[in-house]
Design a protein around this motif. Sequence first.
Motif, PDB file in Angstrom:
ATOM      1  N   VAL A  98      10.080 -11.687  11.976  1.00  0.00           N
ATOM      2  CA  VAL A  98      10.511 -12.326  13.216  1.00  0.00           C
ATOM      3  C   VAL A  98      10.888 -11.105  14.125  1.00  0.00           C
ATOM      4  N   PRO A  99      11.802 -11.684  15.014  1.00  0.00           N
ATOM      5  CA  PRO A  99      12.313 -10.322  15.897  1.00  0.00           C
ATOM      6  C   PRO A  99      13.382  -9.404  14.847  1.00  0.00           C
ATOM      7  N   ALA A 100      14.089  -9.802  14.114  1.00  0.00           N
ATOM      8  CA  ALA A 100      15.477  -8.480  13.453  1.00  0.00           C
ATOM      9  C   ALA A 100      14.646  -8.285  12.546  1.00  0.00           C
ATOM     10  N   ALA A 101      13.701  -8.559  11.530  1.00  0.00           N
ATOM     11  CA  ALA A 101      13.625  -8.312  10.239  1.00  0.00           C
ATOM     12  C   ALA A 101      12.665  -7.037  10.255  1.00  0.00           C
ATOM     13  N   SER A 102      11.657  -6.904  11.828  1.00  0.00           N
ATOM     14  CA  SER A 102      11.386  -5.934  12.490  1.00  0.00           C
ATOM     15  C   SER A 102      11.903  -4.068  13.374  1.00  0.00           C
ATOM     16  N   THR A 103      13.794  -5.215  13.032  1.00  0.00           N
ATOM     17  CA  THR A 103      13.903  -3.419  13.532  1.00  0.00           C
ATOM     18  C   THR A 103      15.009  -3.304  11.794  1.00  0.00           C
ATOM     19  N   GLY A 104      15.335  -4.566  10.761  1.00  0.00           N
ATOM     20  CA  GLY A 104      15.499  -4.435   9.658  1.00  0.00           C
ATOM     21  C   GLY A 104      15.379  -3.407   8.360  1.00  0.00           C
ATOM     22  N   VAL A 105      14.561  -4.191   7.851  1.00  0.00           N
ATOM     23  CA  VAL A 105      14.215  -3.849   6.562  1.00  0.00           C
ATOM     24  C   VAL A 105      12.618  -3.189   6.950  1.00  0.00           C
ATOM     25  N   LEU A 106      11.924  -3.841   7.681  1.00  0.00           N
ATOM     26  CA  LEU A 106      10.509  -3.569   7.996  1.00  0.00           C
ATOM     27  C   LEU A 106      10.207  -1.873   8.524  1.00  0.00           C
ATOM     28  N   PRO A 107      11.096  -1.897   9.403  1.00  0.00           N
ATOM     29  CA  PRO A 107      10.682  -0.002   9.497  1.00  0.00           C
ATOM     30  C   PRO A 107      10.849   1.211   8.555  1.00  0.00           C
ATOM     31  N   ALA A 233      29.145  -6.314  26.094  1.00  0.00           N
ATOM     32  CA  ALA A 233      29.402  -7.260  27.644  1.00  0.00           C
ATOM     33  C   ALA A 233      30.773  -6.929  27.527  1.00  0.00           C
ATOM     34  N   GLY A 234      30.904  -7.616  26.409  1.00  0.00           N
ATOM     35  CA  GLY A 234      32.102  -8.225  26.479  1.00  0.00           C
ATOM     36  C   GLY A 234      32.678  -9.709  26.537  1.00  0.00           C
ATOM     37  N   CYS A 235      31.837 -10.458  26.310  1.00  0.00           N
ATOM     38  CA  CYS A 235      30.857 -11.805  25.927  1.00  0.00           C
ATOM     39  C   CYS A 235      32.286 -12.598  25.270  1.00  0.00           C
ATOM     40  N   GLY A 236      32.384 -12.249  24.145  1.00  0.00           N
ATOM     41  CA  GLY A 236      32.426 -12.870  22.879  1.00  0.00           C
ATOM     42  C   GLY A 236      31.642 -11.998  20.993  1.00  0.00           C
ATOM     43  N   VAL A 237      32.289 -12.910  20.547  1.00  0.00           N
ATOM     44  CA  VAL A 237      32.424 -12.275  19.248  1.00  0.00           C
ATOM     45  C   VAL A 237      30.398 -13.210  18.864  1.00  0.00           C
ATOM     46  N   ALA A 238      29.939 -11.908  18.550  1.00  0.00           N
ATOM     47  CA  ALA A 238      28.353 -13.077  17.469  1.00  0.00           C
ATOM     48  C   ALA A 238      28.429 -13.556  16.544  1.00  0.00           C
ATOM     49  N   VAL A 239      27.060 -14.930  15.950  1.00  0.00           N
ATOM     50  CA  VAL A 239      27.132 -14.727  15.170  1.00  0.00           C
ATOM     51  C   VAL A 239      25.946 -14.514  14.612  1.00  0.00           C
ATOM     52  N   LEU A 240      25.279 -13.600  13.386  1.00  0.00           N
ATOM     53  CA  LEU A 240      24.141 -12.965  13.505  1.00  0.00           C
ATOM     54  C   LEU A 240      24.383 -13.053  12.184  1.00  0.00           C
ATOM     55  N   GLU A 241      22.628 -12.955  11.107  1.00  0.00           N
ATOM     56  CA  GLU A 241      22.636 -12.679  10.318  1.00  0.00           C
ATOM     57  C   GLU A 241      22.438 -11.544   9.581  1.00  0.00           C
ATOM     58  N   SER A 242      23.135 -11.052   8.055  1.00  0.00           N
ATOM     59  CA  SER A 242      22.972  -9.253   8.026  1.00  0.00           C
ATOM     60  C   SER A 242      22.237  -8.491   8.298  1.00  0.00           C
ATOM     61  N   LEU A 243      20.247  -8.947   8.599  1.00  0.00           N
ATOM     62  CA  LEU A 243      19.711  -7.436   9.242  1.00  0.00           C
ATOM     63  C   LEU A 243      20.046  -7.732  10.092  1.00  0.00           C
ATOM     64  N   ALA A 244      19.957  -8.616  11.175  1.00  0.00           N
ATOM     65  CA  ALA A 244      20.488  -8.450  12.919  1.00  0.00           C
ATOM     66  C   ALA A 244      21.768  -7.362  13.050  1.00  0.00           C
ATOM     67  N   ALA A 245      22.973  -7.456  11.981  1.00  0.00           N
ATOM     68  CA  ALA A 245      24.371  -7.124  11.860  1.00  0.00           C
ATOM     69  C   ALA A 245      24.066  -5.526  12.005  1.00  0.00           C
ATOM     70  N   ARG A 246      23.278  -5.251  10.952  1.00  0.00           N
ATOM     71  CA  ARG A 246      23.160  -4.025  10.083  1.00  0.00           C
ATOM     72  C   ARG A 246      22.551  -2.872  11.990  1.00  0.00           C
ATOM     73  N   TYR A 247      21.581  -3.528  12.641  1.00  0.00           N
ATOM     74  CA  TYR A 247      21.220  -3.119  13.134  1.00  0.00           C
ATOM     75  C   TYR A 247      22.332  -3.404  14.908  1.00  0.00           C
ATOM     76  N   ALA A 248      22.846  -4.369  14.690  1.00  0.00           N
ATOM     77  CA  ALA A 248      24.246  -3.977  15.907  1.00  0.00           C
ATOM     78  C   ALA A 248      25.516  -3.013  15.290  1.00  0.00           C
ATOM     79  N   GLU A 249      25.554  -2.755  14.446  1.00  0.00           N
ATOM     80  CA  GLU A 249      26.700  -1.901  13.128  1.00  0.00           C
ATOM     81  C   GLU A 249      25.659  -0.011  14.040  1.00  0.00           C
ATOM     82  N   GLY A 250      23.998  -0.229  14.375  1.00  0.00           N
ATOM     83  CA  GLY A 250      23.676   1.043  14.413  1.00  0.00           C
ATOM     84  C   GLY A 250      24.199   1.206  16.171  1.00  0.00           C
ATOM     85  N   HIS A 251      24.689  -0.012  16.858  1.00  0.00           N
ATOM     86  CA  HIS A 251      24.082   0.518  18.120  1.00  0.00           C
ATOM     87  C   HIS A 251      25.827   0.381  18.477  1.00  0.00           C
TER      88      HIS A 251
END
Length: 303
Positions: A98-107, A233-251
């Motif tokens: 799944v996409p978030a795993a591809s950018t989370g722990v998998l690399p 873009a300032g649209c709001g707060v997003a709910v993600l799981e923790s791996l995707a959130a780590r990606y967000a923090e990296g950005h």
Amino acid sequence: MKKREMVLVSALARTGSVTLSATAAGMSQPAASAMLAQLEDRLGVALFTRNRRRLELTAECRALMPEISHALIALESVERAAESMGRGKRRRIVIGAVPAASTGVLPQAVKSLLQKRPDTAIVVKAGTANEVVEMAVQERIDLGLIYGSTLHEHVAYKNLGPLALMCVMPHGHPYAESPEVTVAQLIAAPYISHSRYLPVGALTAQAIESAGGEFSPCVEVMQFSAACAMVEAGCGVAVLESLAARYAEGHGLVARPLIAESGLALRAVWSSTKGLNATSLELLGYLESLMSAQPAYSGATEH
């Protein structure tokens, strides 16, 4: 359609130029034009129309493109697998995720594997949890990474670790000053969520409705990357799981735990008939180590 025809059509769809597409397909421009004309004659439909100096896809060609892309990827996969069987060729492992795993722990897990086994070639195929499970059933992948409880009688699995629900926001957002976000706070803010038919979206909807609210995101997404872009873009707060959130923090975004039950886990899946080869088993070990090192979030029920 033959492979060369599909390569030509794919290149034409990408470039809009017969000359550039002919080069990509390894043929002359006249030969490419002739092949396209013969293909359209055989199919009985026009695949492209000319708009000024550029070719544009017809509706019929647009309908064919997903199948052409999948067919070319599958053919390339078969060719690489066959090549890897030769003596002295690199070992090959195919991973579905799944996409978030591809950018989370998998690399990081792949990096560790390649450091120990530099002769390994890695192929990563993205998909939904259902698609990854289907790849495992059909033995098109050696190992898969999914969220949720999507299982199959011919698929073995192992839980790699729990995943918490996280709220992602830009720096300067009022909620960024708190160590965690309550469901009541989430309801009070414009929020971005996955569709409720996806694991993270279903959990978000459950948390909101259990608190007496209505699941009504200002933006509904299918991909965590789209959610991050909406936050930026300032649209709001997003709910993600923790791996995707780590990606967000990296950005450059801020992630805070959402006080809600999750029950979500990252799972490794594979064909129970085929089993795991030594390389896949080693990669699985790296994934387990990385997940055990992930920060733990309480995910407690809101009081």
